[in-house]
Design a protein around this motif. Structure first.
Motif, PDB file in Angstrom:
ATOM      1  N   ARG A   1      14.849  52.241  72.389  1.00  0.00           N
ATOM      2  CA  ARG A   1      13.851  51.578  73.224  1.00  0.00           C
ATOM      3  C   ARG A   1      14.225  50.113  73.356  1.00  0.00           C
ATOM      4  NH1 ARG A   1       9.276  54.854  73.761  1.00  0.00           N
ATOM      5  NH2 ARG A   1       9.287  56.545  72.260  1.00  0.00           N
ATOM      6  N   LEU A   2      14.195  49.639  74.569  1.00  0.00           N
ATOM      7  CA  LEU A   2      14.487  48.239  74.846  1.00  0.00           C
ATOM      8  C   LEU A   2      13.318  47.676  75.623  1.00  0.00           C
ATOM      9  CD1 LEU A   2      18.132  48.711  76.051  1.00  0.00           C
ATOM     10  CD2 LEU A   2      17.413  47.863  73.838  1.00  0.00           C
ATOM     11  N   LEU A   3      13.108  46.406  75.493  1.00  0.00           N
ATOM     12  CA  LEU A   3      12.024  45.755  76.202  1.00  0.00           C
ATOM     13  C   LEU A   3      12.603  44.623  77.016  1.00  0.00           C
ATOM     14  CD1 LEU A   3       8.950  45.574  76.556  1.00  0.00           C
ATOM     15  CD2 LEU A   3       8.930  44.003  74.634  1.00  0.00           C
ATOM     16  N   VAL A   4      12.370  44.652  78.304  1.00  0.00           N
ATOM     17  CA  VAL A   4      12.817  43.582  79.183  1.00  0.00           C
ATOM     18  C   VAL A   4      11.622  42.670  79.392  1.00  0.00           C
ATOM     19  CG1 VAL A   4      13.751  43.036  81.452  1.00  0.00           C
ATOM     20  CG2 VAL A   4      14.417  45.162  80.335  1.00  0.00           C
ATOM     21  N   THR A   5      11.761  41.411  79.030  1.00  0.00           N
ATOM     22  CA  THR A   5      10.649  40.486  79.197  1.00  0.00           C
ATOM     23  C   THR A   5      11.038  39.358  80.128  1.00  0.00           C
ATOM     24  OG1 THR A   5      11.248  39.112  77.323  1.00  0.00           O
ATOM     25  CG2 THR A   5       9.795  40.962  76.883  1.00  0.00           C
TER      26      THR A   5
ATOM     27  N   ALA B   1      12.472  35.972  87.289  1.00  0.00           N
ATOM     28  CA  ALA B   1      13.603  35.171  87.766  1.00  0.00           C
ATOM     29  C   ALA B   1      14.771  35.389  86.813  1.00  0.00           C
ATOM     30  CB  ALA B   1      13.218  33.691  87.818  1.00  0.00           C
ATOM     31  N   ALA B   2      15.954  35.499  87.368  1.00  0.00           N
ATOM     32  CA  ALA B   2      17.152  35.823  86.577  1.00  0.00           C
ATOM     33  C   ALA B   2      17.341  34.883  85.391  1.00  0.00           C
ATOM     34  CB  ALA B   2      18.386  35.807  87.473  1.00  0.00           C
ATOM     35  N   GLU B   3      17.072  33.609  85.584  1.00  0.00           N
ATOM     36  CA  GLU B   3      17.313  32.645  84.503  1.00  0.00           C
ATOM     37  C   GLU B   3      16.273  32.710  83.386  1.00  0.00           C
ATOM     38  OE1 GLU B   3      14.973  30.656  87.764  1.00  0.00           O
ATOM     39  OE2 GLU B   3      16.804  31.847  87.691  1.00  0.00           O
ATOM     40  N   ARG B   4      15.200  33.480  83.572  1.00  0.00           N
ATOM     41  CA  ARG B   4      14.168  33.568  82.535  1.00  0.00           C
ATOM     42  C   ARG B   4      13.991  34.968  81.948  1.00  0.00           C
ATOM     43  NH1 ARG B   4      12.100  30.515  86.285  1.00  0.00           N
ATOM     44  NH2 ARG B   4      10.637  32.046  87.029  1.00  0.00           N
ATOM     45  N   VAL B   5      14.772  35.941  82.398  1.00  0.00           N
ATOM     46  CA  VAL B   5      14.633  37.299  81.884  1.00  0.00           C
ATOM     47  C   VAL B   5      15.358  37.425  80.551  1.00  0.00           C
ATOM     48  CG1 VAL B   5      15.303  39.702  82.279  1.00  0.00           C
ATOM     49  CG2 VAL B   5      14.291  38.382  84.110  1.00  0.00           C
ATOM     50  N   ARG B   6      14.719  38.070  79.601  1.00  0.00           N
ATOM     51  CA  ARG B   6      15.301  38.308  78.287  1.00  0.00           C
ATOM     52  C   ARG B   6      15.192  39.797  77.985  1.00  0.00           C
ATOM     53  NH1 ARG B   6      16.639  34.172  79.674  1.00  0.00           N
ATOM     54  NH2 ARG B   6      16.181  32.138  78.826  1.00  0.00           N
TER      55      ARG B   6
ATOM     56  N   GLU C   1      16.683  39.659  70.624  1.00  0.00           N
ATOM     57  CA  GLU C   1      17.272  39.498  71.950  1.00  0.00           C
ATOM     58  C   GLU C   1      18.705  40.000  71.957  1.00  0.00           C
ATOM     59  OE1 GLU C   1      18.023  36.131  75.393  1.00  0.00           O
ATOM     60  OE2 GLU C   1      16.845  35.612  73.637  1.00  0.00           O
ATOM     61  N   ILE C   2      19.052  40.735  73.014  1.00  0.00           N
ATOM     62  CA  ILE C   2      20.426  41.202  73.180  1.00  0.00           C
ATOM     63  C   ILE C   2      21.007  40.569  74.445  1.00  0.00           C
ATOM     64  CG2 ILE C   2      20.052  43.339  71.904  1.00  0.00           C
ATOM     65  CD1 ILE C   2      19.914  44.826  74.533  1.00  0.00           C
ATOM     66  N   VAL C   3      22.311  40.525  74.500  1.00  0.00           N
ATOM     67  CA  VAL C   3      23.002  39.891  75.626  1.00  0.00           C
ATOM     68  C   VAL C   3      22.655  40.619  76.918  1.00  0.00           C
ATOM     69  CG1 VAL C   3      25.260  39.351  76.605  1.00  0.00           C
ATOM     70  CG2 VAL C   3      24.880  39.122  74.149  1.00  0.00           C
ATOM     71  N   SER C   4      22.325  39.841  77.953  1.00  0.00           N
ATOM     72  CA  SER C   4      22.006  40.419  79.264  1.00  0.00           C
ATOM     73  C   SER C   4      22.437  39.448  80.351  1.00  0.00           C
ATOM     74  CB  SER C   4      20.508  40.710  79.376  1.00  0.00           C
ATOM     75  OG  SER C   4      19.762  39.507  79.316  1.00  0.00           O
ATOM     76  N   GLN C   5      22.553  39.988  81.555  1.00  0.00           N
ATOM     77  CA  GLN C   5      22.974  39.168  82.686  1.00  0.00           C
ATOM     78  C   GLN C   5      22.504  39.834  83.970  1.00  0.00           C
ATOM     79  OE1 GLN C   5      27.186  38.548  82.731  1.00  0.00           O
ATOM     80  NE2 GLN C   5      27.169  37.503  84.701  1.00  0.00           N
ATOM     81  N   VAL C   6      22.031  39.033  84.913  1.00  0.00           N
ATOM     82  CA  VAL C   6      21.691  39.537  86.242  1.00  0.00           C
ATOM     83  C   VAL C   6      22.875  39.215  87.138  1.00  0.00           C
ATOM     84  CG1 VAL C   6      20.035  39.445  88.144  1.00  0.00           C
ATOM     85  CG2 VAL C   6      19.237  39.138  85.797  1.00  0.00           C
ATOM     86  N   VAL C   7      23.340  40.229  87.896  1.00  0.00           N
ATOM     87  CA  VAL C   7      24.562  40.065  88.680  1.00  0.00           C
ATOM     88  C   VAL C   7      24.377  40.417  90.149  1.00  0.00           C
ATOM     89  CG1 VAL C   7      26.095  40.467  86.705  1.00  0.00           C
ATOM     90  CG2 VAL C   7      25.369  42.390  88.099  1.00  0.00           C
ATOM     91  N   ASP C   8      25.201  39.785  90.960  1.00  0.00           N
ATOM     92  CA  ASP C   8      25.330  40.093  92.389  1.00  0.00           C
ATOM     93  C   ASP C   8      26.637  40.869  92.521  1.00  0.00           C
ATOM     94  OD1 ASP C   8      25.754  40.160  95.116  1.00  0.00           O
ATOM     95  OD2 ASP C   8      25.869  37.987  95.361  1.00  0.00           O
TER      96      ASP C   8
END
Length: 92
Positions: free
Chosen positions: A7-11, A60-65, A73-80
């Motif tokens: 289970r992961l939680l995106v905040t 917003a991409a810069e505030r998602v954890r 917290e685990i490493v994440s990134q929003v990409v185009d």
């Protein structure tokens, strides 16, 4: 050994950049399952960014954890992905 779901939680911290959205949902739970009996601890998971925004208004991409089930917290990134200037996926 049976596969274990993770289970992961995106905040998303919805503060100054999203006025008036404070009452909206600011968390999105994502359940990731491994359907095979081989451990895959380093697999990349992708969630469509439009789905994150639909479920977490004002995200917003810069505030998602992305947090694991224990709240770490685990490493994440929003990409185009296609270079068109529109964000496509949240990867973790």
């Amino acid at each position: 050994m049976a596969p274990r779901p993770h289970r992961l939680l995106v905040t998303a911290a919805l503060t100054a950049a999203a006025p008036g959205v404070a009452a909206a949902q600011s968390r999105l739970a994502v359940r990731v399952e491994n359907p095979i009996a081989i451990a895959r601890p380093d697999e990349t998971v992708a969630v469509a960014w439009r789905e994150v925004q639909r479920r977490v208004p004002g995200a917003a991409a810069e505030r998602v954890r992305v947090l694991d089930a224990e709240g770490t917290e685990i490493v994440s990134q929003v990409v185009d992905n296609d270079g068109d200037g529109t964000l496509d996926e949240l990867l973790f």
